[in-house]
Scaffold this active site. Structure first.
Site, short mmCIF file in Angstrom:
data_model
loop_
_atom_site.label_atom_id
_atom_site.label_comp_id
_atom_site.label_asym_id
_atom_site.label_seq_id
_atom_site.Cartn_x
_atom_site.Cartn_y
_atom_site.Cartn_z
N TYR A 1 0.83 -1.21 0.00
CA TYR A 1 0.00 0.00 0.00
C TYR A 1 0.87 1.25 0.00
O TYR A 1 0.60 2.22 -0.73
CB TYR A 1 -0.92 -0.03 1.22
CG TYR A 1 -1.86 1.15 1.33
CD1 TYR A 1 -2.93 1.28 0.46
CD2 TYR A 1 -1.68 2.10 2.32
CE1 TYR A 1 -3.81 2.36 0.56
CE2 TYR A 1 -2.56 3.17 2.44
CZ TYR A 1 -3.61 3.30 1.56
OH TYR A 1 -4.47 4.37 1.67
N SER A 2 1.93 1.23 0.82
CA SER A 2 2.82 2.37 0.87
C SER A 2 3.53 2.58 -0.46
O SER A 2 3.74 3.73 -0.88
CB SER A 2 3.85 2.17 1.99
OG SER A 2 4.69 3.29 2.13
N ASP B 1 -11.58 7.63 10.78
CA ASP B 1 -12.53 6.61 11.23
C ASP B 1 -13.54 6.32 10.12
O ASP B 1 -14.51 7.05 9.94
CB ASP B 1 -13.26 7.10 12.48
CG ASP B 1 -14.17 6.03 13.08
OD1 ASP B 1 -13.95 4.84 12.79
OD2 ASP B 1 -15.11 6.39 13.81
#
Length: 381
Positions: free
Chosen positions: A240-241, A276
């Site tokens: 993902y990074s 969130d």
């Protein structure tokens, strides 16, 4: 002096200085989104034409509602057609001048071009004149849930006279796993992550550029949602990074290309901390449990704010992310150790940012003691 810290001050003193500096930098006041929003001659909000991806939930959904309250014309894209339809209905209730759902799966190689073509004719029905093959012009879109919506061959017809004010690239695919133990068997996930979280965004921006160059209100805006993983590597998020780092490299270079061509379109990259959302909770599970979490509505307004200001790089929460960047610069190995502990939800990370290093000092030293340091190699040369 510890070998993994280079500088005249102690590590703890450095951290406190970084936190104070980041706090001061975050306190500058800026206009509100309502004050920045383009206006019509009568003073009302200009009905911007906006495309938002990843709009079926979370931050993308909240951005759609924010635009709708200001009378924007919207095309919303995401995989879940049923959920997307609910968001569109809510946008219409909130005052959107128009709202369309175009289901799309960005893991498909041709999805971005077809999605943008659909968005162009939905937002510019009098200009597009797209004939769907049944003898009538249809401005309702034809996305079928797999990214193969109509438009493709007709997309060239929309670029000469059609326009788009804002392109929000907000979709992503994230999977968390340890590359050391699972990297070899997770290659399909890596390929999908690069396609969805990087390649599809590049494709969408490329196809949309002519539309954005036709925009009024000072020019079009490309607004990219990234994360702290695009600035620093994160434990168990290597794939993902990598996608997020690629995103920064491309869009920062695109900013310079647009500058060279004196283009009216701006590019804003928004770096987000933990937000969130259902997706974040599902994908991260118990990781980063004690990291400060921001709300999706606040994150959405921050992203829109950066785009309205045409900032090249924006961050939310700004103070937290600036502190992390400075901490990484002054004490990189200690920073990485804290990232690992946060990712593992170590009990010591259940603390305020100002106290986390004090509470995690023993765990940090233990992690750093498990591996050789640069200084040790230097002594052997």
């Amino acid at each position: 002096m510890l070998s993994w810290f280079k500088g005249p001050a102690s590590p703890i003193g450095t951290l406190l200085s970084v936190l104070v500096l980041a706090y001061i930098m975050s306190q500058s006041s800026t206009p509100t989104n309502d004050e920045l929003w383009p206006r019509l001659a009568d003073g009302s909000f200009a009905p911007l034409k906006a495309v938002i991806t990843g709009a079926s939930s979370g931050v993308g959904e909240e951005m759609a509602y924010s635009y709708a309250r200001r009378g924007a014309a919207l095309v919303l894209g995401a995989r879940r057609a049923d959920r997307l339809a609910q968001v569109v209905a809510r946008c219409q209730d909130l005052g959107a001048s128009a709202a369309f759902a175009v289901p799309v799966d960005f893991s498909q190689p041709n999805a971005s071009a077809l999605f943008v073509a659909d968005a162009a004719r939905l937002l510019n029905p009098t200009h597009a004149g797209i004939n769907d093959g049944d003898g009538r012009n249809d401005d309702q879109g034809s996305g079928d849930g797999d990214g193969s919506g109509g438009g493709g061959a007709d997309s060239a017809k929309t670029t000469a006279s059609s326009s788009l004010d804002v392109l929000h690239l907000n979709h992503a695919y994230m999977a968390s796993f340890d590359w050391v133990t699972d990297g070899a068997v997770r290659d399909p996930s890596f390929s999908r992550m690069m396609q969805v979280s990087f390649v599809s965004m590049v494709d969408a921006a490329t196809v949309a550029l002519p539309l954005l160059e036709n925009a009024g209100h000072g020019g079009g805006r490309i607004v990219v949602t990234s994360s702290a993983s695009g600035k620093n590597g994160v434990h168990q998020l290597a794939a993902y990074s990598a996608a997020k780092h690629a995103l920064h490299g491309f869009f920062e270079s695109l900013q310079q290309d647009l500058m060279w061509h004196n283009a009216s379109t701006s590019v804003t990259i928004n770096v987000l901390g933990r937000v969130d959302t259902d997706g974040s909770r599902r994908q991260l599970g118990g990781q980063h449990r004690y990291v400060k979490i921001e709300t999706a509505p606040d994150a959405a307004e921050a992203i829109i704010h950066g785009g309205l200001l045409r900032q090249t790089l924006a961050a939310f929460p700004a103070g937290q992310l600036r502190a992390q960047a400075l901490f990484k610069f002054f004490a990189p190995q200690m920073h990485d150790a804290l990232v690992v502990l946060n990712s593992q939800s170590h009990p010591c990370t259940d603390s305020s940012e100002a106290l986390i290093l004090f509470r995690c000092w023993g765990a940090v030293r233990e992690l750093l003691g498990q591996r050789p340091h640069v200084g040790q190699y230097a002594n052997d040369v």
